[in-house]
Design an enzyme around this catalytic site. Structure first.
Site, PDB file in Angstrom:
ATOM      1  N   HIS A 376       3.986  73.194   9.890  1.00  0.00           N
ATOM      2  CA  HIS A 376       3.176  73.018  11.102  1.00  0.00           C
ATOM      3  C   HIS A 376       2.308  74.215  11.457  1.00  0.00           C
ATOM      4  O   HIS A 376       1.565  74.153  12.444  1.00  0.00           O
ATOM      5  CB  HIS A 376       4.069  72.702  12.299  1.00  0.00           C
ATOM      6  CG  HIS A 376       4.579  71.294  12.306  1.00  0.00           C
ATOM      7  ND1 HIS A 376       3.899  70.260  12.901  1.00  0.00           N
ATOM      8  CD2 HIS A 376       5.682  70.758  11.762  1.00  0.00           C
ATOM      9  CE1 HIS A 376       4.583  69.142  12.735  1.00  0.00           C
ATOM     10  NE2 HIS A 376       5.675  69.414  12.048  1.00  0.00           N
ATOM     11  N   LYS A 567      -3.268  72.821  26.956  1.00  0.00           N
ATOM     12  CA  LYS A 567      -2.411  73.014  25.787  1.00  0.00           C
ATOM     13  C   LYS A 567      -1.594  74.263  26.072  1.00  0.00           C
ATOM     14  O   LYS A 567      -1.846  74.958  27.064  1.00  0.00           O
ATOM     15  CB  LYS A 567      -3.244  73.173  24.515  1.00  0.00           C
ATOM     16  CG  LYS A 567      -4.388  74.196  24.652  1.00  0.00           C
ATOM     17  CD  LYS A 567      -5.261  74.282  23.405  1.00  0.00           C
ATOM     18  CE  LYS A 567      -6.204  73.121  23.226  1.00  0.00           C
ATOM     19  NZ  LYS A 567      -5.943  72.300  22.059  1.00  0.00           N
ATOM     20  N   ARG A 568      -0.600  74.578  25.230  1.00  0.00           N
ATOM     21  CA  ARG A 568       0.142  75.808  25.433  1.00  0.00           C
ATOM     22  C   ARG A 568      -0.808  77.006  25.444  1.00  0.00           C
ATOM     23  O   ARG A 568      -1.842  76.994  24.753  1.00  0.00           O
ATOM     24  CB  ARG A 568       1.196  75.966  24.328  1.00  0.00           C
ATOM     25  CG  ARG A 568       2.363  74.993  24.451  1.00  0.00           C
ATOM     26  CD  ARG A 568       3.129  75.181  25.740  1.00  0.00           C
ATOM     27  NE  ARG A 568       3.826  76.446  25.745  1.00  0.00           N
ATOM     28  CZ  ARG A 568       5.136  76.597  25.511  1.00  0.00           C
ATOM     29  NH1 ARG A 568       5.897  75.532  25.287  1.00  0.00           N
ATOM     30  NH2 ARG A 568       5.693  77.784  25.537  1.00  0.00           N
ATOM     31  N   LYS A 573      -5.351  79.922  20.518  1.00  0.00           N
ATOM     32  CA  LYS A 573      -6.037  78.761  21.096  1.00  0.00           C
ATOM     33  C   LYS A 573      -7.234  79.174  21.957  1.00  0.00           C
ATOM     34  O   LYS A 573      -8.025  78.336  22.390  1.00  0.00           O
ATOM     35  CB  LYS A 573      -5.044  77.915  21.911  1.00  0.00           C
ATOM     36  CG  LYS A 573      -3.989  77.202  21.040  1.00  0.00           C
ATOM     37  CD  LYS A 573      -2.938  76.516  21.902  1.00  0.00           C
ATOM     38  CE  LYS A 573      -1.815  75.854  21.109  1.00  0.00           C
ATOM     39  NZ  LYS A 573      -2.198  74.538  20.555  1.00  0.00           N
ATOM     40  N   THR A 675      -3.196  67.736  18.321  1.00  0.00           N
ATOM     41  CA  THR A 675      -3.128  66.306  18.602  1.00  0.00           C
ATOM     42  C   THR A 675      -3.760  66.029  19.970  1.00  0.00           C
ATOM     43  O   THR A 675      -4.184  64.903  20.229  1.00  0.00           O
ATOM     44  CB  THR A 675      -1.676  65.789  18.599  1.00  0.00           C
ATOM     45  OG1 THR A 675      -0.882  66.641  19.433  1.00  0.00           O
ATOM     46  CG2 THR A 675      -1.121  65.765  17.192  1.00  0.00           C
ATOM     47  N   LYS A 679      -6.132  62.763  21.484  1.00  0.00           N
ATOM     48  CA  LYS A 679      -5.915  62.019  22.732  1.00  0.00           C
ATOM     49  C   LYS A 679      -7.213  61.951  23.540  1.00  0.00           C
ATOM     50  O   LYS A 679      -7.566  60.903  24.096  1.00  0.00           O
ATOM     51  CB  LYS A 679      -4.821  62.696  23.572  1.00  0.00           C
ATOM     52  CG  LYS A 679      -3.456  62.770  22.896  1.00  0.00           C
ATOM     53  CD  LYS A 679      -2.503  63.709  23.660  1.00  0.00           C
ATOM     54  CE  LYS A 679      -1.307  64.093  22.821  1.00  0.00           C
ATOM     55  NZ  LYS A 679      -0.538  65.217  23.406  1.00  0.00           N
TER      56      LYS A 679
HETATM   57  C1  LIG Z   1      -0.461  66.482  23.017  1.00  0.00           C
HETATM   58  C2  LIG Z   1       0.237  67.508  23.811  1.00  0.00           C
HETATM   59  C3  LIG Z   1       0.260  68.834  23.375  1.00  0.00           C
HETATM   60  C4  LIG Z   1      -0.443  69.293  22.128  1.00  0.00           C
HETATM   61  O1  LIG Z   1      -1.760  69.670  22.492  1.00  0.00           O
HETATM   62  P1  LIG Z   1      -2.678  70.530  21.497  1.00  0.00           P
HETATM   63  O2  LIG Z   1      -3.985  70.569  22.206  1.00  0.00           O
HETATM   64  O3  LIG Z   1      -2.743  69.773  20.213  1.00  0.00           O
HETATM   65  O4  LIG Z   1      -2.042  71.865  21.362  1.00  0.00           O
HETATM   66  C5  LIG Z   1       0.904  69.763  24.156  1.00  0.00           C
HETATM   67  N1  LIG Z   1       1.511  69.415  25.312  1.00  0.00           N
HETATM   68  C6  LIG Z   1       1.501  68.153  25.762  1.00  0.00           C
HETATM   69  C7  LIG Z   1       2.173  67.833  27.040  1.00  0.00           C
HETATM   70  C8  LIG Z   1       0.870  67.159  25.032  1.00  0.00           C
HETATM   71  O5  LIG Z   1       0.889  65.893  25.479  1.00  0.00           O
END
Ligand SMILES: *Cc1c(COP(=O)(O)O)cnc(C)c1O
Length: 852
Positions: A376, A567-568, A573, A675, A679
C-alpha cells in the site's frame, strides 16, 4: 438559473421506482414496535431518538439473519474456494442505511418511519461510525467486503474488534485534540458474539527441540473471542461474515503461578491480556514498532488461521476421507492487506510443520500458493521492520521459522548470483544495519504467489524501485490491482439525488456494472440533463451548508465553489500546498479588493496521527489562516476557509456529494492510489491533482483535458532528486510565494506567537521531502483555470458529466473481479441464493445448479 420543468420532465416523477408494497410497510412497523417494547424495553413516552434508532436497526437486522444463515448453509453445501481478507483495519462507518439499501428495504423503511411520525435522517445520525480504520487502507477493506458479497464470493473479512476505534478529533484554539472513541458504549446491534468459538493465542515462551520436532512451550495464553458482523451483498440474498476477534483473559489467568494467593490482583491483571484488542493504533502510513502492536498483528493471525484450518478440515469435501493439505490452496486464498498480518506466513508454516507434521518443503509450497500480498505504500517510514529482539521474546518459534525461510531464500539467490553479495544483502528478510530487523515486506513477497500494487503507477514503482530485486527474480509474481470504491455507499447511499438521476437516464443496472456509466456520454449535450446534474449538486451544497450551520454555527456561501481537501493530514499529501494557495488568494483580494473574484469556500479536513508533530502544526496553520481570512471584512463573501472537524466515513458521505473541486495534490510518486479521489469523481466533483496514484488512471479514463492536472511527474521528481531540490530558488523567483512565506514567518497568522510556524518554514526550506515549492507556480495557475471554467456553469457541468461517465473503472466490483480471477482463482457469480422464504431444499437445488 433553474428553468421551469417541462411537462415531460415532471412526468419522470411518475415511476414504478421507489414504490413500496403496503405489506412490507406494515411488517416493518410491527417489527419496529416489537423491538422498541421487547428488545429495548421502552414505550413512546420515554423512548429517545437513540431508542428509535436501535428499534429500527433490530428490525432491519431481522431481515438479514435468515439470508445470513442461508448463505452459510449454501457455502457448506457447495464448498467453494474460500477467500480470506486479513486486515488490521476495517473502516466500516455506519451499517443501517447500507443494510437497507443492499436488502432493497430502504423505501419501505422510509415510509414506515414517516408514518410513525419520525425522521429517518435523525435516526440514522444516532448510529456511531464503526471507525476501525485510519483512512484509505481500512476503507478499502470495507469496500472490498461489500463487493465480495455483491459478487457472490465465499469471502470472510478477519480483523480485530477494537474497543476504541480511530479517535474523535476536536479542534480547540485551532489545535487538534483527541478524544477516545467509545463506540460500543450503547451496544452494537450488528454484531453477534460467538463465545463458543473462542480460540487460544500463545505468546512468549521458548522452543524445545524434541524427537517429534520443535515445540513452542511455556507460553502465555490469551483467548480470542469472535464477533461476527453480517455483510450483505447488493440485492442478491448473499450475506457474508466479517469476523473480528476480541481478547479475553483465560479464567485461570495469573492464578496458577506467581500470583497465587493474590486473587484480587490476578483478576485486576486480566486487563493486561485484554488490552490487546483495546485500541486501534492511529497511524496512517507510519510504522511505530510497539510491542502491543505486534501482539495485535499476531493475535488476528493466530486466531484466524485456526479458524481457517478448522473450516477446511470440517468442510464437506475434506471430512470423511483421510486428512490431506494438498488441496489447501485450491480451497483457501488468503489476501494480506499490507504487511500488518504478515506473521500469517510463519504461523501457517508452524502449524503445518510443528503441529500437522508436514515436511518443510511441502508446507512451504502450500503456504506460498495460499498467500497473496498487497503493498500500500512506498514511503520508507511506513514499511514494517520489526526488531529481531522483540520477535525473539514474543514469538520465538516464528523467528526461527523466518530464519529458515530466509536461509533457503538467500541460498537460492546466491545460486543465481554467486558473486553478488550486495544483492543478497539487499534481498535478505533480515536487515543487519542498526540493530537486526525483519523486513516484513520481503517476508510477504517471498511467502506469497502474488504481490500487487494498488494503482498502475504504484505497481510500476514497486517493480522498478523498492522491490526491484524481487521483481527481477520473479517478474510474474508482480501484479497491479487498481483500487476501487463501492458504488452502493459512495453513490446510492450518499448521493440519492444523483443516483436517481442516473437511473432515469440509463436504467438501474449500472449499480452492479458501473462501466455502464459510459452511457452518460450521450447526455453531455442534453440541456435538461445538464441542468438536472447542476441542480443535484446545488441541492447537495445547500444541504451541506445547512449541516455546517446547524452543527458548527458557521455560515458559508452556497453559490461559491466548494473546494474540498479531506484525507489524513500528511506532509506527502501536501495540505501545505493548498494552504499556500489560500494565502495567495487572500493576498490577491487584499491587493485588489474590487477586482473580479470567483468566490470559493475552501474546506480542509482530516486527522493527524497524535504523535505526528508536523501534521498537528499544519492543522494549526490552516486554522490560523482561516481565522485571519474569515474575519477580514475586505474578503467578505469571496473566500472562506473551513477546517472540517473529525473527518470520518459518515462525514465523507456528507461533504463529498457537495464538492465542486476535489484536491488530490500529493507529490508524484508518493500516493499509492488514493480512493478519496474516486469518491469525488463519482459524485460529480472535478479533480485538481498531480499525476500520482489513481489520478493517472482517472485522467486516462476521462481524458487529461477533463481534469485539472498540474505539477511534476514521477520522472521530474526523480530528476530533481538527482539535481538536488532547491526551495530557496522558488522563493526568490516567485514574488507571490515569497510574500506568503514571509507572512507565515513574520507571524502574520499568529501575531501573539510570531515564531509559532518556524518549524514549518524551516522544513519547507531545508528538508521538504515533498517539494511543496516546486509545484507552487503550476498549482496556482491550474487553480486559475478551474476558476475560469467555474464561471461557465454549463461547461463546468458538462465536464462533470464526462467525469462521472468515465468513473466506472473505479468500482470496487471491478477491482474484486480482478483479484478473484487473477489472484484467488475464484469466479464472481450473479446467482441469487434462495431467500429464507423458500424451502431448505432450494439450497441444494441452487448448489447443484451452480456445479453444472
Ligand atoms: C476514502 C476515505 C479516506 C481515503 O482518502 P484518500 O484521499 O484516498 O487518502 C480516508 N478517510 C475516510 C473517512 C475515507 O472515507
Amino acid at each position: 438559473m433553474a428553468a421551469p420543468l417541462t411537462d415531460q420532465e415532471k412526468r419522470k416523477q411518475i415511476s414504478i421506482r421507489g414504490i413500496v408494497g403496503v405489506e412490507n410497510v406494515a411488517e416493518i412497523k410491527k417489527g419496529f414496535n416489537r423491538h422498541l417494547h421487547f428488545t429495548l424495553v421502552k414505550d413512546r413516552n420515554v423512548a429517545t431518538p437513540r431508542d428509535y434508532y436501535f428499534a429500527l436497526a433490530h428490525t432491519v437486522r431481522d431481515h438479514l439473519v435468515g439470508r445470513w444463515i442461508r448463505t452459510q448453509q449454501f457455502y457448506y453445501e457447495t464448498d467453494p474456494k474460500r477467500v480470506y481478507y486479513l486486515s488490521l483495519e476495517f473502516y466500516m462507518g455506519r451499517a443501517l442505511q447500507n443494510t437497507m439499501i443492499n436488502l432493497g428495504l430502504q423505501n419501505a423503511c422510509d415510509e414506515s418511519i414517516y408514518q410513525l411520525g419520525l425522521d429517518m435522517e435523525d435516526l440514522e445520525e444516532m448510529e456511531e461510525d464503526a471507525g476501525l480504520g485510519n483512512g484509505g487502507l481500512g476503507r478499502l477493506a470495507a469496500c472490498f467486503l461489500d463487493s465480495m458479497a455483491t459478487l457472490g464470493l465465499a469471502a470472510y473479512g478477519y480483523g480485530i474488534r477494537y474497543e476504541y476505534g480511530i479517535f474523535n478529533q476536536r479542534i480547540k484554539d485551532g489545535w487538534q485534540v483527541e478524544e477516545a472513541d467509545d463506540w460500543l458504549r450503547h451496544g452494537n446491534p450488528w454484531e453477534k458474539a460467538r463465545p463458543e468459538f473462542m480460540l487460544p493465542v500463545h505468546y512468549y515462551g521458548r522452543v524445545e527441540e524434541t524427537e517429534e520436532g520443535s515445540k513452542w512451550v511455556d507460553t502465555q495464553v490469551v483467548l480470542a473471542m469472535p464477533y461476527d458482523t453480517p455483510i450483505p451483498g447488493y440485492m442478491n440474498n448473499t450475506v457474508n461474515t466479517m469476523r473480528l476477534w476480541s481478547a479475553r483473559a483465560p479464567n485461570d489467568f495469573n492464578l496458577k503461578d506467581f500470583n497465587v494467593g493474590d486473587y484480587i490482583q490476578a483478576v485486576l491483571d486480566r486487563n493486561l491480556a485484554e488490552n490487546i484488542s483495546r485500541v486501534l493504533y492511529p497511524n496512517d502510513n507510519f510504522f511505530e514498532g510497539k510491542e502491543l502492536r505486534l501482539k495485535q498483528e499476531y493475535f488476528v493471525v493466530a486466531a484466524t488461521l485456526q479458524d481457517v484450518i478448522r473450516r477446511f478440515k470440517t468442510s464437506k469435501m475434506s471430512s470423511g476421507g483421510p486428512l490431506s493439505f494438498d488441496t489447501f490452496p485450491d480451497k483457501v486464498a488468503i489476501q494480506l492487506n499490507d504487511t500488518h498480518p504478515a506473521m500469517a506466513i510463519p504461523e501457517l508454516m508452524r502449524i503445518f510443520v510443528d503441529i500437522e507434521k508436514l515436511d518443510w518443503d511441502t508446507a512451504w509450497d502450500i503456504t506460498k500458493r495460499t498467500f497473496a500480498y498487497t503493498n500500500h505504500t512506498v514511503l520508507p517510514e511506513a514499511l514494517e521492520r520489526w526488531p529481531v529482539e522483540l520477535l525473539e521474546t514474543l514469538l520465538p518459534r516464528h523467528l526461527q521459522i523466518i530464519y529458515r525461510i530466509n536461509q533457503a531464500h538467500l541460498d537460492h539467490i546466491a545460486s543465481l548470483f554467486p558473486e553478488d553479495l550486495d544483492r543478497i544483502r539487499r534481498m535478505s528478510l533480515i536487515e543487519e544495519d542498526g540493530g537486526k530487523r525483519v523486513n516484513m515486506a520481503h517476508l510477504c513477497i517471498v511467502g506469497s504467489h502474488a504481490v500487487n500494487g494498488v494503482a498502475e503507477i504504484h505497481s510500476n514503482i514497486i517493480k522498478t524501485d523498492i522491490f526491484r530485486d524481487f521483481s527481477e527474480l520473479e517478474p510474474d509474481k508482480f501484479q497491479n490491482k487498481t483500487n476501487g470504491i463501492t458504488p452502493r455507499r459512495w453513490l446510492l447511499l450518499c448521493n440519492p439525488g444523483l443516483a436517481d438521476l442516473i437511473a432515469e437516464a440509463i436504467g438501474e443496472d449500472y449499480v452492479k456494472d458501473l462501466s455502464q456509466l459510459q452511457k452518460l456520454n450521450e447526455f453531455v449535450d442534453d440541456d435538461a440533463f445538464i441542468r438536472d446534474v447542476s441542480k443535484v449538486k446545488q441541492d447537495n451544497k445547500l444541504k451541506f451548508a445547512q449541516y455546517l450551520e446547524k452543527e458548527y454555527k458557521v455560515k458559508i456561501n452556497p453559490a461559491s465553489m466548494f473546494d474540498v481537501h479531506v484525507k489524513r493530514i500528511h506532509e506527502y499529501k501536501r495540505q501545505l500546498l493548498n494552504c499556500l494557495h489560500i494565502i495567495t488568494m487572500y493576498n490577491r483580494i487584499k491587493k485588489n479588493p474590487n477586482a473580479a473574484f470567483v468566490p470559493r469556500t475552501v474546506i480542509i479536513g482530516g486527522k493527524a496521527a497524535p504523535g505526528y508533530h508536523m501534521a498537528k502544526m499544519i492543522i494549526k496553520l490552516i486554522t490560523s489562516v482561516a481565522d485571519v481570512v474569515n474575519n477580514d471584512p475586505v474578503v467578505g463573501n469571496k473566500l472562506r476557509v473551513i477546517y472540517l472537524e473529525n473527518y470520518r466515513v459518515s462525514l465523507a458521505e456528507k461533504v463529498i456529494p457537495a464538492t465542486d473541486l476535489s484536491e488530490q495534490i500529493s507529490t508524484a510518486g508518493t500516493e499509492a492510489s488514493g480512493t478519496g479521489n474516486m469518491k469525488f469523481m463519482l459524485n460529480g466533483a472535478l479533480t485538481i491533482g498531480t499525476m500520482d496514484g489513481a489520478n493517472v488512471e482517472m485522467a486516462e479514463e476521462a481524458g487529461e483535458e477533463n481534469l485539472f492536472i498540474f505539477g511534476m511527474r514521477v520522472d521530474d521528481v526523480a530528476e530533481m532528486d538527482n539535481a538536488g531540490y532547491d526551495a530557496m530558488k522558488y522563493y526568490k523567483e516567485l514574488p507571490e510565494l515569497k510574500q506568503v512565506i514571509d507572512q507565515i514567518k513574520s507571524g502574520f497568522f499568529s501575531p501573539r506567537q510570531p515564531e509559532l510556524f518556524k518549524e514549518i518554514i524551516d522544513m519547507l526550506f531545508n528538508h521538504d521531502r515533498f517539494k511543496v515549492f516546486a509545484d507552487f507556480e503550476d498549482y496556482i495557475k491550474c487553480q486559475e483555470r478551474a476558476n475560469v471554467l467555474y464561471q461557465d456553469q454549463k461547461e463546468w457541468t458538462k465536464m462533470v458529466i464526462k467525469n462521472i461517465a468515465a468513473s466506472g473503472k473505479f468500482s470496487s466490483d471491478r477491482t474484486i473481479t480482478d483479484y478473484a480471477t487473477e489472484i484467488w482463482g475464484v469466479e464472481p457469480t450473479d446467482l441469487k441464493i434462495p431467500p429464507p422464504s423458500e424451502p431448505r431444499e432450494a439450497i441444494e437445488e441452487a448448489a447443484r445448479a451452480l456445479k453444472l
